[in-house]
Design a protein around this motif. Structure first.
Motif, PDB file in Angstrom:
ATOM      1  N   GLU A 165       0.806  -1.231   0.000  1.00 53.79           N
ATOM      2  CA  GLU A 165       0.000   0.000   0.000  1.00 53.79           C
ATOM      3  C   GLU A 165       0.839   1.281   0.000  1.00 53.79           C
ATOM      4  OE1 GLU A 165      -3.326   0.216  -0.339  1.00 53.79           O
ATOM      5  OE2 GLU A 165      -3.363  -1.955  -0.548  1.00 53.79           O
ATOM      6  N   THR A 166       2.131   1.155  -0.256  1.00 52.74           N
ATOM      7  CA  THR A 166       2.984   2.341  -0.339  1.00 52.74           C
ATOM      8  C   THR A 166       2.630   3.151  -1.588  1.00 52.74           C
ATOM      9  OG1 THR A 166       4.813   1.240   0.803  1.00 52.74           O
ATOM     10  CG2 THR A 166       5.356   3.199  -0.504  1.00 52.74           C
ATOM     11  N   VAL A 167       2.519   4.458  -1.404  1.00 56.14           N
ATOM     12  CA  VAL A 167       2.160   5.338  -2.507  1.00 56.14           C
ATOM     13  C   VAL A 167       3.344   6.228  -2.871  1.00 56.14           C
ATOM     14  CG1 VAL A 167       0.634   7.190  -3.292  1.00 56.14           C
ATOM     15  CG2 VAL A 167      -0.268   5.363  -1.838  1.00 56.14           C
ATOM     16  N   ARG A 168       3.693   6.243  -4.126  1.00 57.54           N
ATOM     17  CA  ARG A 168       4.732   7.136  -4.632  1.00 57.54           C
ATOM     18  C   ARG A 168       4.065   8.144  -5.565  1.00 57.54           C
ATOM     19  NH1 ARG A 168       8.854   6.112  -1.184  1.00 57.54           N
ATOM     20  NH2 ARG A 168       9.371   3.862  -1.132  1.00 57.54           N
ATOM     21  N   SER A 169       4.390   9.399  -5.370  1.00 57.08           N
ATOM     22  CA  SER A 169       3.788  10.429  -6.231  1.00 57.08           C
ATOM     23  C   SER A 169       4.856  11.387  -6.742  1.00 57.08           C
ATOM     24  CB  SER A 169       2.708  11.205  -5.477  1.00 57.08           C
ATOM     25  OG  SER A 169       3.254  11.893  -4.369  1.00 57.08           O
ATOM     26  N   LYS A 170       4.574  11.939  -7.903  1.00 58.30           N
ATOM     27  CA  LYS A 170       5.488  12.899  -8.537  1.00 58.30           C
ATOM     28  C   LYS A 170       4.680  13.993  -9.196  1.00 58.30           C
ATOM     29  CE  LYS A 170       9.126  13.272 -12.053  1.00 58.30           C
ATOM     30  NZ  LYS A 170       9.904  12.536 -13.095  1.00 58.30           N
ATOM     31  N   ASP A 171       5.032  15.234  -8.907  1.00 59.87           N
ATOM     32  CA  ASP A 171       4.335  16.392  -9.481  1.00 59.87           C
ATOM     33  C   ASP A 171       5.073  16.883 -10.717  1.00 59.87           C
ATOM     34  OD1 ASP A 171       2.494  16.276  -7.472  1.00 59.87           O
ATOM     35  OD2 ASP A 171       3.393  17.865  -6.261  1.00 59.87           O
ATOM     36  N   GLU A 172       4.313  17.226 -11.746  1.00 57.91           N
ATOM     37  CA  GLU A 172       4.875  17.775 -12.977  1.00 57.91           C
ATOM     38  C   GLU A 172       4.059  18.990 -13.396  1.00 57.91           C
ATOM     39  OE1 GLU A 172       4.897  14.799 -15.963  1.00 57.91           O
ATOM     40  OE2 GLU A 172       6.161  13.397 -14.842  1.00 57.91           O
ATOM     41  N   GLU A 173       4.741  20.080 -13.699  1.00 58.35           N
ATOM     42  CA  GLU A 173       4.050  21.276 -14.176  1.00 58.35           C
ATOM     43  C   GLU A 173       3.767  21.132 -15.667  1.00 58.35           C
ATOM     44  OE1 GLU A 173       6.863  24.255 -13.129  1.00 58.35           O
ATOM     45  OE2 GLU A 173       6.100  24.492 -11.095  1.00 58.35           O
ATOM     46  N   PHE A 174       2.653  21.684 -16.127  1.00 54.32           N
ATOM     47  CA  PHE A 174       2.305  21.584 -17.537  1.00 54.32           C
ATOM     48  C   PHE A 174       1.608  22.849 -18.013  1.00 54.32           C
ATOM     49  CE2 PHE A 174      -1.473  20.125 -15.298  1.00 54.32           C
ATOM     50  CZ  PHE A 174      -2.501  20.715 -15.999  1.00 54.32           C
ATOM     51  N   LEU A 175       1.728  23.116 -19.296  1.00 51.72           N
ATOM     52  CA  LEU A 175       0.997  24.212 -19.939  1.00 51.72           C
ATOM     53  C   LEU A 175      -0.165  23.678 -20.771  1.00 51.72           C
ATOM     54  CD1 LEU A 175       3.825  26.660 -21.125  1.00 51.72           C
ATOM     55  CD2 LEU A 175       2.322  26.870 -19.148  1.00 51.72           C
ATOM     56  N   ASP A 176      -0.119  22.379 -21.065  1.00 56.12           N
ATOM     57  CA  ASP A 176      -1.220  21.770 -21.809  1.00 56.12           C
ATOM     58  C   ASP A 176      -1.262  20.280 -21.490  1.00 56.12           C
ATOM     59  OD1 ASP A 176       1.232  21.361 -23.460  1.00 56.12           O
ATOM     60  OD2 ASP A 176      -0.189  20.221 -24.674  1.00 56.12           O
ATOM     61  N   LEU A 177      -2.413  19.667 -21.717  1.00 52.76           N
ATOM     62  CA  LEU A 177      -2.574  18.232 -21.531  1.00 52.76           C
ATOM     63  C   LEU A 177      -2.986  17.596 -22.852  1.00 52.76           C
ATOM     64  CD1 LEU A 177      -4.584  18.023 -18.161  1.00 52.76           C
ATOM     65  CD2 LEU A 177      -2.161  17.501 -18.503  1.00 52.76           C
ATOM     66  N   SER A 178      -2.396  16.465 -23.174  1.00 49.59           N
ATOM     67  CA  SER A 178      -2.790  15.715 -24.361  1.00 49.59           C
ATOM     68  C   SER A 178      -3.866  14.714 -23.934  1.00 49.59           C
ATOM     69  CB  SER A 178      -1.589  14.982 -24.962  1.00 49.59           C
ATOM     70  OG  SER A 178      -0.632  15.906 -25.436  1.00 49.59           O
ATOM     71  N   VAL A 179      -5.104  15.061 -24.208  1.00 46.04           N
ATOM     72  CA  VAL A 179      -6.245  14.252 -23.770  1.00 46.04           C
ATOM     73  C   VAL A 179      -6.880  13.570 -24.973  1.00 46.04           C
ATOM     74  CG1 VAL A 179      -8.488  14.320 -22.604  1.00 46.04           C
ATOM     75  CG2 VAL A 179      -6.666  15.847 -21.856  1.00 46.04           C
ATOM     76  N   ASP A 180      -7.118  12.268 -24.852  1.00 48.73           N
ATOM     77  CA  ASP A 180      -7.803  11.533 -25.915  1.00 48.73           C
ATOM     78  C   ASP A 180      -9.256  11.990 -25.986  1.00 48.73           C
ATOM     79  OD1 ASP A 180      -5.575  10.035 -26.595  1.00 48.73           O
ATOM     80  OD2 ASP A 180      -6.033   8.444 -25.149  1.00 48.73           O
ATOM     81  N   ILE A 181      -9.690  12.348 -27.179  1.00 50.40           N
ATOM     82  CA  ILE A 181     -11.061  12.818 -27.374  1.00 50.40           C
ATOM     83  C   ILE A 181     -11.910  11.684 -27.932  1.00 50.40           C
ATOM     84  CG2 ILE A 181     -12.524  14.536 -28.496  1.00 50.40           C
ATOM     85  CD1 ILE A 181     -10.579  15.704 -26.484  1.00 50.40           C
ATOM     86  N   GLN A 182     -12.919  11.305 -27.176  1.00 46.98           N
ATOM     87  CA  GLN A 182     -13.829  10.250 -27.605  1.00 46.98           C
ATOM     88  C   GLN A 182     -15.006  10.862 -28.368  1.00 46.98           C
ATOM     89  OE1 GLN A 182     -12.918   7.155 -27.103  1.00 46.98           O
ATOM     90  NE2 GLN A 182     -11.127   7.745 -25.861  1.00 46.98           N
ATOM     91  N   GLN A 183     -15.492  10.149 -29.345  1.00 47.95           N
ATOM     92  CA  GLN A 183     -16.618  10.634 -30.139  1.00 47.95           C
ATOM     93  C   GLN A 183     -17.880  10.708 -29.273  1.00 47.95           C
ATOM     94  OE1 GLN A 183     -17.418   8.280 -33.598  1.00 47.95           O
ATOM     95  NE2 GLN A 183     -18.527   9.910 -34.637  1.00 47.95           N
ATOM     96  N   HIS A 184     -18.658  11.749 -29.495  1.00 47.67           N
ATOM     97  CA  HIS A 184     -19.929  11.951 -28.782  1.00 47.67           C
ATOM     98  C   HIS A 184     -19.729  12.006 -27.262  1.00 47.67           C
ATOM     99  CE1 HIS A 184     -21.638  11.261 -32.668  1.00 47.67           C
ATOM    100  NE2 HIS A 184     -21.313   9.986 -32.680  1.00 47.67           N
ATOM    101  N   SER A 185     -18.682  12.691 -26.827  1.00 46.02           N
ATOM    102  CA  SER A 185     -18.428  12.844 -25.386  1.00 46.02           C
ATOM    103  C   SER A 185     -18.075  14.291 -25.084  1.00 46.02           C
ATOM    104  CB  SER A 185     -17.303  11.915 -24.933  1.00 46.02           C
ATOM    105  OG  SER A 185     -16.076  12.289 -25.543  1.00 46.02           O
ATOM    106  N   SER A 186     -17.989  14.607 -23.806  1.00 41.48           N
ATOM    107  CA  SER A 186     -17.660  15.969 -23.378  1.00 41.48           C
ATOM    108  C   SER A 186     -16.212  16.035 -22.924  1.00 41.48           C
ATOM    109  CB  SER A 186     -18.573  16.388 -22.230  1.00 41.48           C
ATOM    110  OG  SER A 186     -18.316  15.585 -21.084  1.00 41.48           O
ATOM    111  N   ILE A 187     -15.694  17.262 -22.803  1.00 43.40           N
ATOM    112  CA  ILE A 187     -14.338  17.440 -22.292  1.00 43.40           C
ATOM    113  C   ILE A 187     -14.246  16.909 -20.861  1.00 43.40           C
ATOM    114  CG2 ILE A 187     -12.619  19.154 -21.586  1.00 43.40           C
ATOM    115  CD1 ILE A 187     -12.697  18.693 -24.557  1.00 43.40           C
ATOM    116  N   THR A 188     -15.310  17.114 -20.074  1.00 38.25           N
ATOM    117  CA  THR A 188     -15.327  16.611 -18.696  1.00 38.25           C
ATOM    118  C   THR A 188     -15.161  15.098 -18.675  1.00 38.25           C
ATOM    119  OG1 THR A 188     -16.762  18.415 -17.981  1.00 38.25           O
ATOM    120  CG2 THR A 188     -16.674  16.475 -16.573  1.00 38.25           C
TER     121      THR A 188
END
Length: 220
Positions: A165-188
Motif C-alpha cells: 500500500e505504499t504510494v509514490r507520487s510525482k508532481d509535474e508542471e504543464f501548460l497543456d494536456l494531451s487528452v484523448d477525445i472520444q466521439q460523442h463525449s464531453s471534455i469533462t
C-alpha cells in the motif's frame, strides 16, 4: 468582404458584445494551423489583455515573435469596424524566420505551434523581466510569467503498490494536456478518462522500493 461584414453586423444587432472585434485572418497557404491558434488566443481575454499591455514596452524593442503578436492583437483591437479580415503577414514572416519547422508551405500541427508560441512568449517575457531588474536574483526556472499564471497547472502521477500500500507520487508542471477525445463525449468525460486508474500487472508490474521486488500496482 465589406458586404458580408455589414450583413454579419446586422445579424448580431444589439447582441453584439461591446468593444469586441471579430476578424478573420488571411491564409498564406496552409497557415490555418497558425490562424486558428491566434484567434483562440485573441479570445482568451486574460492572454489578450497581457499581450496588449506589452504594447508600449515593445514599441522600441527589436522585432521578435512577441512584438509581432502585440502588433497583431493591437491592430485587430483598434479596428473601427467590428468585423472584417486582417492580414497577419508580419507575424507569419517572423514565425518562419525564427523556426525552420514552420518555414514552408505545408500544413503544420496546431498543438505543436501553440506549445512553441506559449513557450517563446514566456521566455521573452522572462528575459524582459530580468532585464528590468525585477527578478535579478532569480533563476530562469523560478520565474513565473503571466503565461504561466494563465495556463500552467500541476499534474500528480501517483503509483500505489497493492502489496504494501505504499504510494509514490510525482508532481509535474504543464501548460497543456494531451487528452484523448472520444466521439460523442464531453471534455469533462475525457478528463475523467485521462485521470482514471490503471492496473499494472503481468509483465507491466511495478518495482516497489519498499517490497524490493516487482508487484502489482495501480497508477493514476
Amino acid at each position: 468582404m465589406g458586404t458580408n461584414a455589414s450583413q454579419l453586423e446586422k445579424e448580431f444587432g444589439t447582441s453584439f458584445p461591446p468593444n469586441e472585434r471579430y476578424f478573420g485572418l488571411v491564409n498564406f497557404g496552409n497557415t490555418c494551423y497558425c490562424n486558428s491558434v491566434l484567434q483562440a488566443l485573441f479570445f482568451c481575454v486574460p492572454f489578450r489583455n497581457n499581450v496588449l499591455r506589452c504594447s508600449s514596452a515593445t514599441s522600441k524593442k527589436k522585432e521578435n515573435l512577441l512584438t509581432c503578436l502585440v502588433d497583431l492583437f493591437s491592430s485587430i483591437a483598434s479596428q473601427k469596424r467590428r468585423v472584417g479580415v486582417y492580414t497577419p503577414k508580419k507575424f507569419v514572416s517572423r514565425l518562419k524566420r525564427e523556426n525552420e519547422l514552420f518555414d514552408n508551405m505545408q500544413q503544420q500541427d496546431a498543438h505543436e505551434f501553440l506549445n512553441y508560441l506559449l513557450n517563446t512568449v514566456a521566455d521573452l517575457v522572462t528575459v524582459e523581466t530580468k532585464t528590468s531588474g525585477a527578478e535579478s536574483k532569480a533563476s530562469d526556472a523560478s520565474v513565473k510569467t503571466w503565461v504561466h499564471e494563465i495556463f500552467e497547472g500541476v499534474l500528480t502521477n501517483e503509483t500505489r503498490c497493492l502489496t504494501c500500500e505504499t504510494v509514490r507520487s510525482k508532481d509535474e508542471e504543464f501548460l497543456d494536456l494531451s487528452v484523448d477525445i472520444q466521439q460523442h463525449s464531453s471534455i469533462t468525460c475525457c478528463l475523467k478518462c485521462f485521470s482514471g486508474t490503471e492496473t499494472l500487472c503481468s509483465q507491466y508490474k511495478y518495482f516497489c522500493d519498499t517490497c524490493c521486488s516487482k508487484q502489482e500496482a495501480t497508477k493514476r
